[in-house]
Structures are given as structure tokens and as C-alpha cells.
Scaffold this motif. Structure first.
Motif, PDB file in Angstrom:
ATOM      1  N   CYS A 130       0.819  -1.208   0.000  1.00  0.00           N
ATOM      2  CA  CYS A 130       0.000   0.000   0.000  1.00  0.00           C
ATOM      3  C   CYS A 130       0.860   1.268   0.000  1.00  0.00           C
ATOM      4  CB  CYS A 130      -0.946   0.007   1.196  1.00  0.00           C
ATOM      5  SG  CYS A 130      -2.258  -1.228   1.061  1.00  0.00           S
ATOM      6  N   ARG A 187      -6.533   6.421  -5.935  1.00  0.00           N
ATOM      7  CA  ARG A 187      -6.601   5.567  -4.742  1.00  0.00           C
ATOM      8  C   ARG A 187      -8.044   5.411  -4.269  1.00  0.00           C
ATOM      9  NH1 ARG A 187      -2.395   9.020  -3.070  1.00  0.00           N
ATOM     10  NH2 ARG A 187      -3.567   9.610  -1.220  1.00  0.00           N
ATOM     11  N   LEU A 188      -8.835   6.479  -4.348  1.00  0.00           N
ATOM     12  CA  LEU A 188     -10.263   6.384  -4.018  1.00  0.00           C
ATOM     13  C   LEU A 188     -10.934   5.372  -4.939  1.00  0.00           C
ATOM     14  CD1 LEU A 188     -11.269  10.135  -3.527  1.00  0.00           C
ATOM     15  CD2 LEU A 188     -11.182   8.369  -1.753  1.00  0.00           C
ATOM     16  N   ILE A 191     -10.270   1.784  -3.934  1.00  0.00           N
ATOM     17  CA  ILE A 191     -11.120   1.312  -2.834  1.00  0.00           C
ATOM     18  C   ILE A 191     -12.489   0.921  -3.377  1.00  0.00           C
ATOM     19  CG2 ILE A 191     -12.241   1.953  -0.654  1.00  0.00           C
ATOM     20  CD1 ILE A 191      -9.165   1.443  -0.504  1.00  0.00           C
ATOM     21  N   HIS A 198     -10.787  -1.635   4.760  1.00  0.00           N
ATOM     22  CA  HIS A 198     -10.573  -0.477   5.641  1.00  0.00           C
ATOM     23  C   HIS A 198      -9.086  -0.337   5.977  1.00  0.00           C
ATOM     24  CE1 HIS A 198     -10.904   1.937   9.407  1.00  0.00           C
ATOM     25  NE2 HIS A 198     -11.715   2.605   8.608  1.00  0.00           N
ATOM     26  N   ALA A 253      -7.416   1.018   2.955  1.00  0.00           N
ATOM     27  CA  ALA A 253      -7.736   2.442   2.814  1.00  0.00           C
ATOM     28  C   ALA A 253      -6.885   3.290   3.757  1.00  0.00           C
ATOM     29  CB  ALA A 253      -9.224   2.672   3.072  1.00  0.00           C
ATOM     30  N   ASN A 254      -6.724   2.830   4.993  1.00  0.00           N
ATOM     31  CA  ASN A 254      -5.883   3.568   5.940  1.00  0.00           C
ATOM     32  C   ASN A 254      -4.448   3.659   5.443  1.00  0.00           C
ATOM     33  OD1 ASN A 254      -7.867   4.155   7.836  1.00  0.00           O
ATOM     34  ND2 ASN A 254      -7.541   2.262   8.967  1.00  0.00           N
ATOM     35  N   ILE A 302      -6.517   7.137   2.766  1.00  0.00           N
ATOM     36  CA  ILE A 302      -7.919   7.480   2.503  1.00  0.00           C
ATOM     37  C   ILE A 302      -8.567   7.825   3.841  1.00  0.00           C
ATOM     38  CG2 ILE A 302     -10.129   6.626   1.613  1.00  0.00           C
ATOM     39  CD1 ILE A 302      -7.891   6.856  -0.541  1.00  0.00           C
ATOM     40  N   PHE A 314     -13.782   6.692   3.132  1.00  0.00           N
ATOM     41  CA  PHE A 314     -14.017   5.250   3.187  1.00  0.00           C
ATOM     42  C   PHE A 314     -15.497   4.958   3.433  1.00  0.00           C
ATOM     43  CE2 PHE A 314     -14.620   1.372   5.633  1.00  0.00           C
ATOM     44  CZ  PHE A 314     -14.037   0.435   4.789  1.00  0.00           C
TER      45      PHE A 314
END
Length: 184
Positions: free
Chosen positions: A58, A70-71, A74, A96, A99-100, A104, A109
């Protein structure tokens, strides 16, 4: 790197499903071509047998991909999770975590997650607001989210990402319309 993230989500619920494999194959075919997809599916099957340091993968993605992309990633991972008709809580937990690591925000998220979970609060979550905000704040949140998730921001990523961005953008618009309708 994307294949490693796909693998992490697929393995989260301890079941590898054919529908999820088909999602990955379709995604690769639409993004690239059938030959590329077939080659990557062979590699993917090997990736599924191993465990990779998710944080390192990541961090590499975060360093080389813009925020809008990146959004979108997800969003794609939630699409994979939903491929079997059910978004499993363990898959959500892995997404999640990803995403962290990708930087994000929690509200972004939750907004993307709400696009896959439809409940009465989903429209507010999609717009990253609470039900007690004013109508002007609803409009302001809608404009902010529409700008954040506009499909033009990911046009450089190919047709499949563009389609998903359009779905996300539609979800933002639908959420806004639903809230407006409830308040009228």
C-alpha cells in the motif's frame, strides 16, 4: 500491486469464490486485453498462495498513485467484495486497513462503503454528512463530493475505472436527490 490487494480481500473471509475470480478476470480484461488478463490470472493464482506485507504494498501504491485513483481503487475492492452478492465484514475490515494505508480518510471510506450498503443512513454517509445538517449544508456537501468523485479525475486510468467512477458519481447524485426528496 493491485493483484496483491485483490488477493487480500478475497482471502479475508477464508473463501475463494469463483465469482470473485471472475470479477478479477473481467476487470483485467476490460482494463487491458484478454491476453494480458490470462497472463495476470496465472500470476494471480500464485499470489493467492502467498502472504504479502499489505502495508508495504500500500505504501508503494500511495507513493505512485494520486488520491483520486486511490479512491477509485477502494471502490474497485468493494466491487470485488460484492462480486459474490454479499460484502463480508472481514472483507470490509481488510478494505478499511488498505484504505488507511493508502491515506484514505475515514469519511471517504465510509462514503464509498455506503455505496455498497443501502440503508436509510447511506445517502447521508455517501455525502459525508449527518441527518441534522441544513439544506444549504446538504447542497455544499453534494458539490464537494461531486467534485471529488467526478469521472474526469480518473479518465487516465482506462474505461473500467471510468465506468466505476461514473457509478460512484451517480451514487453521489442519487444520494443528494434522495435527501432532497425526503426534505421536500
Amino acid at each position: 500491486a493491485m493483484l496483491i490487494l485483490f488477493g487480500a480481500v478475497m482471502k479475508a473471509d477464508h473463501e475463494l469464490k469463483k465469482s470473485e475470480l471472475e470479477f478479477v478476470k473481467t476487470f483485467l480484461t476490460q482494463q487491458f486485453n484478454i491476453n494480458y488478463a490470462q497472463d495476470r490470472m496465472k500470476l494471480f493464482k500464485e499470489i493467492l498462495k502467498q502472504n504479502y506485507p499489505l502495508k508495504d504494498v500500500c505504501m508503494q501504491i500511495k507513493a505512485n498513485m494520486d488520491h483520486a485513483s486511490r479512491l477509485q481503487m477502494i471502490h474497485v475492492l468493494f466491487g470485488l467484495s460484492q462480486a459474490d452478492g454479499h460484502v463480508h465484514p472481514l472483507e470490509v475490515k481488510v478494505i478499511h486497513t488498505i484504505a488507511n494505508y493508502l491515506g484514505i480518510s475515514g469519511s471517504d471510506f465510509e462514503s464509498i462503503q455506503a455505496m455498497f450498503y443501502k440503508d436509510t443512513a447511506a445517502a447521508y454517509k455517501i455525502l459525508e454528512i449527518t441527518p441534522d445538517v441544513t439544506n444549504d449544508e446538504v447542497k455544499k456537501a453534494y458539490r464537494k463530493m461531486a467534485a471529488k468523485f467526478h469521472p474526469d479525475k480518473v479518465h487516465h486510468l482506462g474505461d473500467e475505472f471510468q465506468k466505476m467512477a461514473e457509478e460512484k458519481f451517480k451514487s453521489v447524485n442519487d444520494a443528494f436527490q434522495q435527501i432532497k426528496k425526503e426534505r421536500d
